[in-house]
Design a protein around this motif. Structure first.
Motif, PDB file in Angstrom:
ATOM      1  N   VAL A   1       0.829  -1.209   0.000  1.00  0.00           N
ATOM      2  CA  VAL A   1       0.000   0.000   0.000  1.00  0.00           C
ATOM      3  C   VAL A   1       0.863   1.258   0.000  1.00  0.00           C
ATOM      4  N   LYS A   2       1.982   1.225   0.703  1.00  0.00           N
ATOM      5  CA  LYS A   2       2.887   2.380   0.667  1.00  0.00           C
ATOM      6  C   LYS A   2       3.329   2.642  -0.765  1.00  0.00           C
ATOM      7  N   ASP A   3       3.650   1.554  -1.481  1.00  0.00           N
ATOM      8  CA  ASP A   3       4.049   1.686  -2.876  1.00  0.00           C
ATOM      9  C   ASP A   3       2.877   2.162  -3.739  1.00  0.00           C
TER      10      ASP A   3
ATOM     11  N   ARG B   1       2.736   5.487  -6.078  1.00  0.00           N
ATOM     12  CA  ARG B   1       2.440   5.420  -7.509  1.00  0.00           C
ATOM     13  C   ARG B   1       1.242   6.283  -7.872  1.00  0.00           C
ATOM     14  N   ILE B   2       0.201   6.284  -7.041  1.00  0.00           N
ATOM     15  CA  ILE B   2      -0.969   7.121  -7.304  1.00  0.00           C
ATOM     16  C   ILE B   2      -0.576   8.589  -7.302  1.00  0.00           C
ATOM     17  N   SER B   3       0.206   8.986  -6.327  1.00  0.00           N
ATOM     18  CA  SER B   3       0.661  10.375  -6.248  1.00  0.00           C
ATOM     19  C   SER B   3       1.487  10.743  -7.470  1.00  0.00           C
ATOM     20  N   SER B   4       2.357   9.844  -7.885  1.00  0.00           N
ATOM     21  CA  SER B   4       3.190  10.092  -9.051  1.00  0.00           C
ATOM     22  C   SER B   4       2.347  10.221 -10.319  1.00  0.00           C
ATOM     23  N   LEU B   5       1.350   9.351 -10.465  1.00  0.00           N
ATOM     24  CA  LEU B   5       0.475   9.428 -11.636  1.00  0.00           C
ATOM     25  C   LEU B   5      -0.332  10.717 -11.659  1.00  0.00           C
ATOM     26  N   ARG B   6      -0.842  11.108 -10.517  1.00  0.00           N
ATOM     27  CA  ARG B   6      -1.618  12.368 -10.473  1.00  0.00           C
ATOM     28  C   ARG B   6      -0.737  13.565 -10.821  1.00  0.00           C
ATOM     29  N   HIS B   7       0.510  13.525 -10.352  1.00  0.00           N
ATOM     30  CA  HIS B   7       1.445  14.598 -10.684  1.00  0.00           C
ATOM     31  C   HIS B   7       1.728  14.602 -12.189  1.00  0.00           C
ATOM     32  N   GLU B   8       1.881  13.422 -12.770  1.00  0.00           N
ATOM     33  CA  GLU B   8       2.133  13.320 -14.205  1.00  0.00           C
ATOM     34  C   GLU B   8       0.926  13.801 -15.007  1.00  0.00           C
ATOM     35  N   ILE B   9      -0.280  13.506 -14.516  1.00  0.00           N
ATOM     36  CA  ILE B   9      -1.492  13.985 -15.192  1.00  0.00           C
ATOM     37  C   ILE B   9      -1.530  15.511 -15.177  1.00  0.00           C
TER      38      ILE B   9
ATOM     39  N   LYS C   1      -6.177   6.843 -19.958  1.00  0.00           N
ATOM     40  CA  LYS C   1      -5.475   5.633 -19.506  1.00  0.00           C
ATOM     41  C   LYS C   1      -4.835   5.846 -18.130  1.00  0.00           C
ATOM     42  N   MET C   2      -4.310   7.021 -17.900  1.00  0.00           N
ATOM     43  CA  MET C   2      -3.700   7.306 -16.601  1.00  0.00           C
ATOM     44  C   MET C   2      -4.759   7.320 -15.498  1.00  0.00           C
ATOM     45  N   MET C   3      -5.919   7.883 -15.789  1.00  0.00           N
ATOM     46  CA  MET C   3      -6.997   7.897 -14.803  1.00  0.00           C
ATOM     47  C   MET C   3      -7.503   6.479 -14.539  1.00  0.00           C
ATOM     48  N   GLU C   4      -7.541   5.647 -15.586  1.00  0.00           N
ATOM     49  CA  GLU C   4      -7.949   4.253 -15.425  1.00  0.00           C
ATOM     50  C   GLU C   4      -6.969   3.517 -14.500  1.00  0.00           C
ATOM     51  N   LEU C   5      -5.678   3.790 -14.680  1.00  0.00           N
ATOM     52  CA  LEU C   5      -4.663   3.171 -13.824  1.00  0.00           C
ATOM     53  C   LEU C   5      -4.788   3.656 -12.384  1.00  0.00           C
ATOM     54  N   VAL C   6      -5.063   4.938 -12.203  1.00  0.00           N
ATOM     55  CA  VAL C   6      -5.272   5.474 -10.847  1.00  0.00           C
ATOM     56  C   VAL C   6      -6.464   4.776 -10.188  1.00  0.00           C
ATOM     57  N   MET C   7      -7.533   4.597 -10.932  1.00  0.00           N
ATOM     58  CA  MET C   7      -8.715   3.919 -10.383  1.00  0.00           C
ATOM     59  C   MET C   7      -8.388   2.474  -9.992  1.00  0.00           C
ATOM     60  N   LEU C   8      -7.612   1.781 -10.819  1.00  0.00           N
ATOM     61  CA  LEU C   8      -7.215   0.404 -10.512  1.00  0.00           C
ATOM     62  C   LEU C   8      -6.403   0.352  -9.214  1.00  0.00           C
ATOM     63  N   LEU C   9      -5.462   1.267  -9.075  1.00  0.00           N
ATOM     64  CA  LEU C   9      -4.634   1.303  -7.870  1.00  0.00           C
ATOM     65  C   LEU C   9      -5.467   1.655  -6.637  1.00  0.00           C
ATOM     66  N   GLU C  10      -6.430   2.562  -6.803  1.00  0.00           N
ATOM     67  CA  GLU C  10      -7.289   2.916  -5.680  1.00  0.00           C
ATOM     68  C   GLU C  10      -8.190   1.749  -5.281  1.00  0.00           C
ATOM     69  N   CYS C  11      -8.625   0.935  -6.248  1.00  0.00           N
ATOM     70  CA  CYS C  11      -9.422  -0.269  -5.928  1.00  0.00           C
ATOM     71  C   CYS C  11      -8.592  -1.253  -5.119  1.00  0.00           C
ATOM     72  N   ARG C  12      -7.321  -1.402  -5.471  1.00  0.00           N
ATOM     73  CA  ARG C  12      -6.438  -2.282  -4.714  1.00  0.00           C
ATOM     74  C   ARG C  12      -6.245  -1.748  -3.295  1.00  0.00           C
ATOM     75  N   GLU C  13      -6.178  -0.438  -3.161  1.00  0.00           N
ATOM     76  CA  GLU C  13      -6.048   0.157  -1.830  1.00  0.00           C
ATOM     77  C   GLU C  13      -7.313  -0.094  -1.003  1.00  0.00           C
TER      78      GLU C  13
END
Length: 151
Positions: free
Chosen positions: A16-18, A22-30, A68-80
């Protein structure tokens, strides 16, 4: 609840730390991609004279990448969220333990992620008048015996 689920919980805490990183990094990239896209839309300014440097993304590429980046963020948030479900399950297991002393040991070891030595130190600070001091082996054996009795 068995020891494997508690160990899986400990491993998931590291994941979860990772995930959060990753979510923070993706949001920054977006945000960065959005800013680059907006930069590419600006006009010449100051009367429209001079050379123009094209920057940013083409609109179709930008929207695809952002989607695609938002889709990946959603996937990571579901795992969280799955991790939060597991956390709730572990917390309920610990709350169901009858003895307060054992609940504290389980909370320190599994939730707070302390080592057996650190749990023993904390327990000795909480219960200074106990005739036999807590040791790392004592704590480890008590946790193992409790889990064996449950399983």
């Amino acid at each position: 609840m068995d020891n494997s689920l508690l160990n899986e919980y400990a491993a998931m805490k590291a994941e979860v730390k990772d995930l959060r990183r990753r979510i923070s990094s993706l949001r920054h990239e977006i945000k960065k991609a959005s800013a680059a896209y907006e930069d590419g839309k600006e006009g010449r300014g100051w009367g429209g004279r001079g050379s123009v440097r094209a920057s940013g993304y083409p609109p179709s590429l930008f929207h695809k990448k952002q989607e695609k980046m938002m889709e990946l963020v959603m996937l990571l948030e579901c795992r969280e969220i799955e991790f939060l479900d597991m956390t709730l399950e572990v917390e309920r297991f610990i709350e169901a333990i009858g003895k307060s002393e054992m609940r504290i040991m389980f909370r320190l070891y599994y939730i707070e992620d302390f080592s057996y030595i650190k749990v023993a130190d904390e327990m000795n600070q909480m219960f200074p008048r106990r005739s036999i001091a807590y040791t790392d082996e004592n704590v480890k054996k008590r946790i193992q015996r409790y889990l064996a009795a449950c399983g």
